[in-house]
Design an enzyme around this catalytic site. Sequence first.
Site, PDB file in Angstrom:
ATOM      1  N   ASP A 117     -12.417 -49.919  -6.885  1.00 57.38           N
ATOM      2  CA  ASP A 117     -13.259 -48.847  -7.403  1.00 57.38           C
ATOM      3  C   ASP A 117     -14.083 -49.402  -8.557  1.00 57.38           C
ATOM      4  OD1 ASP A 117     -12.355 -46.820  -5.675  1.00 57.38           O
ATOM      5  OD2 ASP A 117     -10.627 -46.416  -6.955  1.00 57.38           O
ATOM      6  N   ASP A 131     -15.920 -43.843  -1.151  1.00 51.64           N
ATOM      7  CA  ASP A 131     -15.489 -42.502  -1.566  1.00 51.64           C
ATOM      8  C   ASP A 131     -16.659 -41.527  -1.568  1.00 51.64           C
ATOM      9  OD1 ASP A 131     -12.889 -43.452  -2.026  1.00 51.64           O
ATOM     10  OD2 ASP A 131     -13.281 -43.842  -4.142  1.00 51.64           O
TER      11      ASP A 131
END
Length: 156
Positions: A117, A131
């Site tokens: 991330d 995402d």
Amino acid sequence: MSPPARAWTLAGALAAVVLVADQVVKAVIEAQLVPGEQVDVLGPLGLTLSHNRGVAFGLAGGAGAPLILVTLVALGVVGYLFARNPTRPGMWIAAGLLAGGAIGNLADRVRAGEVTDYVDVLSWPPFNLADMAITAGVLVLVLLYLRDAEREPESG
């Protein structure tokens, strides 16, 4: 090309674009940042290198193999919904975003046991392009079903 074949082609192409973009950006972030490093981009938007073993936005951390299975089941559901009516307007967008995002994060889990991330916004947990694609795909899918529900004549 028949309309269903065109829809499958568009969904597949969008999924491929999302997957490639996701993996390229993750590789660049991994090469340029160290875990926990913060880079201010614009206003509340920043970059940080983070890893998680959970689902979107780091939820349900540490799920491992069961999470991989859930991802595969979710991909099957997306495929089933799309196969039921691939020519439904906008359905290829939802399917392509969902599949590309899910496969992008699945690739990370299979390869490294965790997802990379990097998008950092205020106090929200870090997230990534996959995402965002999954979230956008769900929103498109919900909007399609809501739009269709509004078009159905009321019975009774």
